[in-house]
Design a protein around this motif. Structure first.
Motif, PDB file in Angstrom:
ATOM      1  N   VAL A 100     -17.657  -7.457 -24.753  1.00 25.97           N
ATOM      2  CA  VAL A 100     -17.462  -8.911 -24.688  1.00 25.97           C
ATOM      3  C   VAL A 100     -18.068  -9.589 -25.924  1.00 25.97           C
ATOM      4  O   VAL A 100     -19.222  -9.345 -26.264  1.00 25.97           O
ATOM      5  CB  VAL A 100     -18.129  -9.502 -23.414  1.00 25.97           C
ATOM      6  N   THR A 101     -17.260 -10.442 -26.561  1.00 27.77           N
ATOM      7  CA  THR A 101     -17.768 -11.196 -27.711  1.00 27.77           C
ATOM      8  C   THR A 101     -18.237 -12.578 -27.242  1.00 27.77           C
ATOM      9  O   THR A 101     -17.797 -13.069 -26.200  1.00 27.77           O
ATOM     10  CB  THR A 101     -16.672 -11.367 -28.779  1.00 27.77           C
ATOM     11  N   HIS A 102     -19.132 -13.174 -28.005  1.00 31.09           N
ATOM     12  CA  HIS A 102     -19.723 -14.463 -27.619  1.00 31.09           C
ATOM     13  C   HIS A 102     -20.438 -15.100 -28.806  1.00 31.09           C
ATOM     14  O   HIS A 102     -20.479 -14.548 -29.912  1.00 31.09           O
ATOM     15  CB  HIS A 102     -20.670 -14.261 -26.435  1.00 31.09           C
ATOM     16  N   CYS A 128     -18.222 -21.701 -15.253  1.00 27.02           N
ATOM     17  CA  CYS A 128     -19.572 -21.254 -15.629  1.00 27.02           C
ATOM     18  C   CYS A 128     -19.985 -21.855 -16.967  1.00 27.02           C
ATOM     19  O   CYS A 128     -19.268 -21.716 -17.962  1.00 27.02           O
ATOM     20  CB  CYS A 128     -19.634 -19.736 -15.738  1.00 27.02           C
ATOM     21  N   LEU A 129     -21.158 -22.489 -16.985  1.00 24.86           N
ATOM     22  CA  LEU A 129     -21.735 -22.934 -18.252  1.00 24.86           C
ATOM     23  C   LEU A 129     -22.474 -21.788 -18.927  1.00 24.86           C
ATOM     24  O   LEU A 129     -22.730 -21.829 -20.133  1.00 24.86           O
ATOM     25  CB  LEU A 129     -22.710 -24.093 -17.993  1.00 24.86           C
ATOM     26  N   SER A 130     -22.803 -20.775 -18.158  1.00 23.35           N
ATOM     27  CA  SER A 130     -23.719 -19.713 -18.617  1.00 23.35           C
ATOM     28  C   SER A 130     -23.007 -18.529 -19.247  1.00 23.35           C
ATOM     29  O   SER A 130     -23.629 -17.529 -19.567  1.00 23.35           O
ATOM     30  CB  SER A 130     -24.539 -19.233 -17.431  1.00 23.35           C
ATOM     31  N   LYS A 131     -21.705 -18.605 -19.421  1.00 21.08           N
ATOM     32  CA  LYS A 131     -20.975 -17.489 -20.050  1.00 21.08           C
ATOM     33  C   LYS A 131     -20.606 -17.895 -21.475  1.00 21.08           C
ATOM     34  O   LYS A 131     -21.487 -18.201 -22.243  1.00 21.08           O
ATOM     35  CB  LYS A 131     -19.812 -17.077 -19.172  1.00 21.08           C
ATOM     36  N   GLY A 132     -19.303 -17.930 -21.786  1.00 19.69           N
ATOM     37  CA  GLY A 132     -18.916 -18.241 -23.166  1.00 19.69           C
ATOM     38  C   GLY A 132     -19.414 -19.586 -23.664  1.00 19.69           C
ATOM     39  O   GLY A 132     -19.486 -19.815 -24.876  1.00 19.69           O
ATOM     40  N   LEU A 133     -19.751 -20.493 -22.739  1.00 10.55           N
ATOM     41  CA  LEU A 133     -20.218 -21.815 -23.167  1.00 10.55           C
ATOM     42  C   LEU A 133     -21.676 -21.782 -23.638  1.00 10.55           C
ATOM     43  O   LEU A 133     -22.161 -22.755 -24.223  1.00 10.55           O
ATOM     44  CB  LEU A 133     -20.015 -22.842 -22.053  1.00 10.55           C
ATOM     45  N   GLY A 134     -22.371 -20.684 -23.364  1.00 11.38           N
ATOM     46  CA  GLY A 134     -23.658 -20.440 -24.014  1.00 11.38           C
ATOM     47  C   GLY A 134     -24.877 -21.120 -23.418  1.00 11.38           C
ATOM     48  O   GLY A 134     -25.928 -21.189 -24.070  1.00 11.38           O
ATOM     49  N   MET A 152     -14.671 -21.174 -29.216  1.00 13.37           N
ATOM     50  CA  MET A 152     -14.340 -19.908 -28.549  1.00 13.37           C
ATOM     51  C   MET A 152     -13.232 -19.165 -29.291  1.00 13.37           C
ATOM     52  O   MET A 152     -13.098 -17.951 -29.155  1.00 13.37           O
ATOM     53  CB  MET A 152     -13.901 -20.157 -27.099  1.00 13.37           C
ATOM     54  N   GLU A 153     -12.452 -19.910 -30.079  1.00 10.45           N
ATOM     55  CA  GLU A 153     -11.427 -19.259 -30.906  1.00 10.45           C
ATOM     56  C   GLU A 153     -12.068 -18.180 -31.785  1.00 10.45           C
ATOM     57  O   GLU A 153     -11.482 -17.125 -32.018  1.00 10.45           O
ATOM     58  CB  GLU A 153     -10.698 -20.315 -31.752  1.00 10.45           C
ATOM     59  N   THR A 154     -13.291 -18.430 -32.239  1.00 12.43           N
ATOM     60  CA  THR A 154     -14.017 -17.443 -33.050  1.00 12.43           C
ATOM     61  C   THR A 154     -14.310 -16.182 -32.231  1.00 12.43           C
ATOM     62  O   THR A 154     -14.149 -15.059 -32.724  1.00 12.43           O
ATOM     63  CB  THR A 154     -15.352 -18.057 -33.545  1.00 12.43           C
ATOM     64  N   ARG A 191     -14.402 -18.487 -16.659  1.00 11.05           N
ATOM     65  CA  ARG A 191     -14.049 -18.481 -18.088  1.00 11.05           C
ATOM     66  C   ARG A 191     -12.768 -19.276 -18.349  1.00 11.05           C
ATOM     67  O   ARG A 191     -11.967 -18.928 -19.210  1.00 11.05           O
ATOM     68  CB  ARG A 191     -13.891 -17.040 -18.579  1.00 11.05           C
ATOM     69  N   VAL A 192     -12.580 -20.377 -17.626  1.00  9.35           N
ATOM     70  CA  VAL A 192     -11.344 -21.151 -17.781  1.00  9.35           C
ATOM     71  C   VAL A 192     -11.247 -21.795 -19.168  1.00  9.35           C
ATOM     72  O   VAL A 192     -10.143 -22.021 -19.678  1.00  9.35           O
ATOM     73  CB  VAL A 192     -11.196 -22.208 -16.663  1.00  9.35           C
ATOM     74  N   CYS A 193     -12.387 -22.054 -19.811  1.00 11.05           N
ATOM     75  CA  CYS A 193     -12.323 -22.624 -21.165  1.00 11.05           C
ATOM     76  C   CYS A 193     -11.767 -21.600 -22.156  1.00 11.05           C
ATOM     77  O   CYS A 193     -11.018 -21.975 -23.070  1.00 11.05           O
ATOM     78  CB  CYS A 193     -13.694 -23.139 -21.610  1.00 11.05           C
ATOM     79  N   ASN A 194     -12.096 -20.321 -21.948  1.00 10.02           N
ATOM     80  CA  ASN A 194     -11.476 -19.289 -22.784  1.00 10.02           C
ATOM     81  C   ASN A 194      -9.965 -19.284 -22.574  1.00 10.02           C
ATOM     82  O   ASN A 194      -9.195 -19.136 -23.537  1.00 10.02           O
ATOM     83  CB  ASN A 194     -12.027 -17.897 -22.446  1.00 10.02           C
ATOM     84  N   ALA A 195      -9.535 -19.458 -21.330  1.00  6.64           N
ATOM     85  CA  ALA A 195      -8.097 -19.480 -21.034  1.00  6.64           C
ATOM     86  C   ALA A 195      -7.434 -20.670 -21.716  1.00  6.64           C
ATOM     87  O   ALA A 195      -6.360 -20.540 -22.318  1.00  6.64           O
ATOM     88  CB  ALA A 195      -7.869 -19.534 -19.521  1.00  6.64           C
TER      89      ALA A 195
END
Ligand SMILES: *Cc1c(COP(=O)(O)O)cnc(C)c1O
Length: 338
Positions: free
Chosen positions: A315-317, A196-202, A251-253, A171-175
């Motif tokens: 967890v939000t997404h 991971c592409l399969s988490k917050g990146l959808g 992801m800010e949302t 989840r480094v993009c969230n960071a």
């Protein structure tokens, strides 16, 4: 009401635009290096994350495993957190498949490993000991963001001791979004990063592993060894390209929705919110142990899915909007009002 699935950010379905990108992908045999969409994603990822090269792999677990197999050999050791995903929840893969020994150490409340402790756990050059090769960090860790200064200090420590530095950046993009920096500003501090592409990146599947050209060439070999070479995988890569283009800034949302959820739940007697945990897309809560099962069942009856454990990670997404958050707050509130 649409389903509000708070169990994980892995539950997202590809958006219509992502499905279109996947359906229209130009593909080839990626084991031959001939899938143009995979090649485009790997070039794009290298650039986006500030490294020479990138490799598309099947999962975050595989990305971490390939990194460990590439940095370390049999009889080597990596230092990581006691709660690190690549120590606790990847089946001990590095030990099973690589003869690599983990040296787990305590994770502090802010998600960091105390660097003095890391240093104390580096083994002497003496044949009694495993050879310490690598420090592995995780960012985000349980939704918490490691500060840039901390990561820079970890880099210095590794340089001083000749260790490689890996980031489990599922989840480094969230960071990056939480820190207000480009993902490369974080990723370039490390010798390798799995994303991971399969988490917050959808995306429906996939993880990127980035590093130097030599590192990625060796990881590509290990990917084949563990059976991870896939053929016309450009369909998955197309989702990844779409996600890197469209799903990072948004992801800010998710982070705003996590704060909205935490604020709403904090007003409910019966739910204990860990406010320190709310830094990205996760909220950790506790309910009375004897109510956990019943609470989850009541939520499910109203189309809100949560796990049945304490502390409970919500967890939000991408598939949850502010209305979904408000609905979840209302359902959880009514459980304790009844
Ligand atoms: C999910 C996750 C992984 C593993 O990813 P999979 O794709 O589920 O194998 C690794 N590290 C962290 C921190 C994760 O959250």
């Amino acid at each position: 009401m649409q389903l509000v699935d708070l169990r994980s950010d892995t539950v997202t379905r590809p958006t219509p635009a992502m499905r279109t990108a996947m359906a229209e992908a130009d593909v080839g045999d990626d084991v031959f290096g001939e899938d143009p969409t995979v090649n485009r994603l790997e070039a794009m990822a290298a650039e986006r994350f500030g490294h020479e090269a990138a490799l598309l792999v099947s999962s975050g677990t595989q990305g971490n495993l390939l990194a460990l197999l590439t940095h370390c050999g049999r009889g080597d050791e990596y230092i990581c957190g006691q709660q690190a995903h690549n120590y606790r929840t990847e089946g001990g893969g590095a030990a099973v498949l690589g003869g690599i020994q983990p040296q787990p150490i305590k994770v502090e409340a802010d998600g960091t490993l105390e660097l003095a402790q890391v240093e104390a756990d580096i083994k002497p050059h003496d044949f009694h000991y495993a050879r310490t090769r690598l420090l592995s960090l995780e960012n985000t860790i349980s939704g918490k963001v490691l500060p840039l200064d901390y990561m820079r200090a970890a880099r210095d420590l590794c340089d001083r001791h000749g260790l490689a530095l890996h980031l489990d950046g599922a989840r480094v993009c969230n960071a990056a979004v939480a820190l207000g920096v480009e993902p490369a500003e974080i990723a370039s501090l490390f010798d390798s990063v799995s994303i991971c592409l399969s988490k917050g990146l959808g995306c429906p599947a996939g993880t990127l592993l980035v590093g130097s050209r030599d590192f990625v060439a060796e990881a590509r070999r290990w990917r084949k060894v563990v059976g991870g070479g896939m053929r016309q995988v450009g369909f998955i890569a197309a989702a990844g390209i779409h996600a890197l283009d469209h799903h990072i800034d948004r992801m800010e949302t998710d982070h705003a929705n996590a704060r909205r959820l935490a604020d709403g739940l904090a007003r409910i007697e019966g739910i204990d919110v860990d406010h320190n945990s709310v830094q990205t897309n996760m909220v950790f809560v506790n309910v009375a142990p004897d109510q956990v099962e019943d609470f989850a069942a009541q939520c499910e009856r109203h189309r809100v899915l949560v796990r049945t454990r304490n502390p409970n990670r919500l967890v939000t997404h991408l598939d949850i909007d502010a209305d979904g958050i408000d609905h979840a707050i209302e359902v959880m509130s009514s459980y304790f009002d009844a």
